[in-house]
Write a protein that holds these residues in place. Structure first.
Motif, PDB file in Angstrom:
ATOM      1  N   MET A 101      31.457  30.609  37.944  1.00  0.00           N
ATOM      2  CA  MET A 101      32.051  30.289  36.681  1.00  0.00           C
ATOM      3  C   MET A 101      33.052  31.366  36.254  1.00  0.00           C
ATOM      4  SD  MET A 101      31.264  28.258  33.949  1.00  0.00           S
ATOM      5  CE  MET A 101      31.655  28.307  32.334  1.00  0.00           C
ATOM      6  N   GLU A 102      32.645  32.633  36.453  1.00  0.00           N
ATOM      7  CA  GLU A 102      33.538  33.734  36.135  1.00  0.00           C
ATOM      8  C   GLU A 102      34.799  33.666  36.979  1.00  0.00           C
ATOM      9  OE1 GLU A 102      32.255  37.847  36.343  1.00  0.00           O
ATOM     10  OE2 GLU A 102      30.578  37.261  35.083  1.00  0.00           O
ATOM     11  N   GLU A 103      34.610  33.287  38.212  1.00  0.00           N
ATOM     12  CA  GLU A 103      35.730  33.199  39.119  1.00  0.00           C
ATOM     13  C   GLU A 103      36.714  32.103  38.669  1.00  0.00           C
ATOM     14  OE1 GLU A 103      35.732  32.574  43.600  1.00  0.00           O
ATOM     15  OE2 GLU A 103      34.317  34.214  43.222  1.00  0.00           O
ATOM     16  N   GLN A 104      36.188  31.018  38.167  1.00  0.00           N
ATOM     17  CA  GLN A 104      37.048  29.923  37.702  1.00  0.00           C
ATOM     18  C   GLN A 104      37.828  30.336  36.455  1.00  0.00           C
ATOM     19  OE1 GLN A 104      34.269  26.746  37.094  1.00  0.00           O
ATOM     20  NE2 GLN A 104      34.527  25.963  39.178  1.00  0.00           N
ATOM     21  N   VAL A 105      37.201  31.076  35.572  1.00  0.00           N
ATOM     22  CA  VAL A 105      37.884  31.554  34.362  1.00  0.00           C
ATOM     23  C   VAL A 105      38.975  32.536  34.764  1.00  0.00           C
ATOM     24  CG1 VAL A 105      37.588  32.895  32.236  1.00  0.00           C
ATOM     25  CG2 VAL A 105      35.883  31.203  32.879  1.00  0.00           C
ATOM     26  N   LEU A 106      38.678  33.434  35.689  1.00  0.00           N
ATOM     27  CA  LEU A 106      39.643  34.405  36.166  1.00  0.00           C
ATOM     28  C   LEU A 106      40.836  33.697  36.839  1.00  0.00           C
ATOM     29  CD1 LEU A 106      40.170  37.431  36.311  1.00  0.00           C
ATOM     30  CD2 LEU A 106      38.978  37.467  38.492  1.00  0.00           C
ATOM     31  N   THR A 107      40.564  32.695  37.618  1.00  0.00           N
ATOM     32  CA  THR A 107      41.625  31.920  38.273  1.00  0.00           C
ATOM     33  C   THR A 107      42.463  31.199  37.218  1.00  0.00           C
ATOM     34  OG1 THR A 107      40.151  31.583  40.168  1.00  0.00           O
ATOM     35  CG2 THR A 107      42.073  30.172  40.039  1.00  0.00           C
ATOM     36  N   LEU A 108      41.805  30.634  36.233  1.00  0.00           N
ATOM     37  CA  LEU A 108      42.517  29.937  35.152  1.00  0.00           C
ATOM     38  C   LEU A 108      43.436  30.907  34.397  1.00  0.00           C
ATOM     39  CD1 LEU A 108      42.833  27.280  33.561  1.00  0.00           C
ATOM     40  CD2 LEU A 108      40.983  28.077  32.098  1.00  0.00           C
ATOM     41  N   ILE A 109      42.960  32.093  34.121  1.00  0.00           N
ATOM     42  CA  ILE A 109      43.771  33.108  33.429  1.00  0.00           C
ATOM     43  C   ILE A 109      44.937  33.530  34.306  1.00  0.00           C
ATOM     44  CG2 ILE A 109      43.752  35.480  32.571  1.00  0.00           C
ATOM     45  CD1 ILE A 109      40.917  34.986  31.537  1.00  0.00           C
ATOM     46  N   MET A 110      44.712  33.688  35.604  1.00  0.00           N
ATOM     47  CA  MET A 110      45.775  34.102  36.517  1.00  0.00           C
ATOM     48  C   MET A 110      46.894  33.058  36.588  1.00  0.00           C
ATOM     49  SD  MET A 110      43.623  36.070  39.520  1.00  0.00           S
ATOM     50  CE  MET A 110      44.741  35.569  40.764  1.00  0.00           C
ATOM     51  N   TYR A 111      46.562  31.796  36.451  1.00  0.00           N
ATOM     52  CA  TYR A 111      47.587  30.749  36.455  1.00  0.00           C
ATOM     53  C   TYR A 111      48.214  30.577  35.072  1.00  0.00           C
ATOM     54  CZ  TYR A 111      46.262  29.251  41.160  1.00  0.00           C
ATOM     55  OH  TYR A 111      46.027  29.202  42.501  1.00  0.00           O
ATOM     56  N   THR A 112      47.453  30.813  34.052  1.00  0.00           N
ATOM     57  CA  THR A 112      47.934  30.592  32.684  1.00  0.00           C
ATOM     58  C   THR A 112      48.923  31.674  32.245  1.00  0.00           C
ATOM     59  OG1 THR A 112      45.796  29.595  32.156  1.00  0.00           O
ATOM     60  CG2 THR A 112      47.189  30.185  30.307  1.00  0.00           C
ATOM     61  N   ILE A 113      48.650  32.917  32.527  1.00  0.00           N
ATOM     62  CA  ILE A 113      49.512  34.020  32.089  1.00  0.00           C
ATOM     63  C   ILE A 113      50.920  33.874  32.653  1.00  0.00           C
ATOM     64  CG2 ILE A 113      49.890  36.519  32.250  1.00  0.00           C
ATOM     65  CD1 ILE A 113      46.901  36.871  31.805  1.00  0.00           C
ATOM     66  N   PRO A 114      51.138  33.648  33.949  1.00  0.00           N
ATOM     67  CA  PRO A 114      52.513  33.464  34.435  1.00  0.00           C
ATOM     68  C   PRO A 114      53.198  32.248  33.799  1.00  0.00           C
ATOM     69  CG  PRO A 114      51.060  33.895  36.283  1.00  0.00           C
ATOM     70  CD  PRO A 114      50.198  33.720  35.066  1.00  0.00           C
ATOM     71  N   SER A 115      52.427  31.186  33.533  1.00  0.00           N
ATOM     72  CA  SER A 115      53.010  29.988  32.909  1.00  0.00           C
ATOM     73  C   SER A 115      53.476  30.306  31.486  1.00  0.00           C
ATOM     74  CB  SER A 115      51.978  28.855  32.863  1.00  0.00           C
ATOM     75  OG  SER A 115      51.606  28.489  34.154  1.00  0.00           O
ATOM     76  N   ILE A 116      52.678  31.059  30.762  1.00  0.00           N
ATOM     77  CA  ILE A 116      53.046  31.434  29.391  1.00  0.00           C
ATOM     78  C   ILE A 116      54.283  32.328  29.407  1.00  0.00           C
ATOM     79  CG2 ILE A 116      52.299  32.765  27.364  1.00  0.00           C
ATOM     80  CD1 ILE A 116      49.460  31.682  27.856  1.00  0.00           C
ATOM     81  N   ILE A 117      54.302  33.302  30.310  1.00  0.00           N
ATOM     82  CA  ILE A 117      55.463  34.206  30.411  1.00  0.00           C
ATOM     83  C   ILE A 117      56.712  33.419  30.780  1.00  0.00           C
ATOM     84  CG2 ILE A 117      56.451  36.116  31.739  1.00  0.00           C
ATOM     85  CD1 ILE A 117      53.610  37.314  31.860  1.00  0.00           C
TER      86      ILE A 117
END
Length: 172
Positions: free
Chosen positions: A1-17
Motif C-alpha cells: 500500500m505504501e508503495e502504491q502511494v509512493l508511486t502515485l506521488i511520483m507520477y502526480t508531482i511531475p504532472s502538477i509541475i
C-alpha cells in the motif's frame, strides 16, 4: 500500500509541475498577444489621428497669425474715428476667430490650448490698455499706439506660435 502511494506521488508531482509550467506559459503568451493587439490598435489610431492633430495645430497657427496685433490692425480698418467702436470691432474679430477654432482643442494638448488662450487674452488686453491711454483719442491713434507698442516688444502671439512649433516638432 505504501508503495502504491509512493508511486502515485511520483507520477502526480511531475504532472502538477508540468501543468503549472504550461499554465504560466499560456498566461504569458496571452499577455503578449494582448499587448501586441493594443500596440497595433494604437499604431493604427495614430496613423488616423496624426493628420487631424497636425491640421489642428495648423489652424491654431493661422488663428495666432490672424490675431497678431500688427496684422489684425492692417486687416481690419476702422469704420469711424470712434476709438471705442474700433476697439470693440477688433476684440469682436478676435473672439469670432477664437470661437471658430474652439473645436481644435480636442486635438492639441491642454498646455498648448492654455498658452493659445492666454495669448488671445493678452492681445485683447493690449488693445484695451492702448485704448485707455489719454493720447489715444481716435481709432487711427489707437492703431498707431498699438503698432508702436508692437515695434517695441514681441506680440503676445509670438510665444504661443513658438510653443506650437515646438510641440509639432515633438510629434515626429
Amino acid at each position: 500500500m505504501e508503495e502504491q502511494v509512493l508511486t502515485l506521488i511520483m507520477y502526480t508531482i511531475p504532472s502538477i509541475i508540468t501543468g503549472l509550467i504550461a499554465f504560466y506559459f499560456f498566461r504569458e503568451h496571452t499577455k503578449n498577444e494582448d499587448g501586441r493587439r493594443r500596440f497595433l490598435l494604437k499604431k493604427d489610431m495614430q496613423v488616423t489621428a496624426l493628420p487631424l492633430r497636425l491640421q489642428a495645430y495648423e489652424r491654431m497657427a493661422i488663428f495666432l497669425e490672424r490675431i497678431t496685433p500688427s496684422k489684425l490692425l492692417i486687416r481690419i480698418a476702422p469704420t469711424s474715428s470712434n476709438k471705442e467702436n474700433y476697439e470693440s470691432l477688433l476684440i469682436q474679430s478676435i473672439e469670432q476667430e477664437f470661437e471658430h477654432n474652439l473645436s481644435q482643442q480636442i486635438y492639441i494638448t491642454d498646455k498648448c490650448w492654455n498658452i493659445i488662450t492666454a495669448s488671445k487674452n493678452a492681445t485683447i488686453q493690449l488693445i484695451r490698455k492702448a485704448s485707455l491711454l489719454e493720447k489715444t483719442d481716435t481709432a487711427n491713434k489707437l492703431r498707431e499706439v498699438v503698432l508702436t507698442e508692437m515695434m517695441e516688444r514681441l506680440a503676445p502671439t509670438d510665444a504661443a506660435l513658438s510653443y506650437i512649433k515646438e510641440e509639432v516638432s515633438d510629434l515626429w
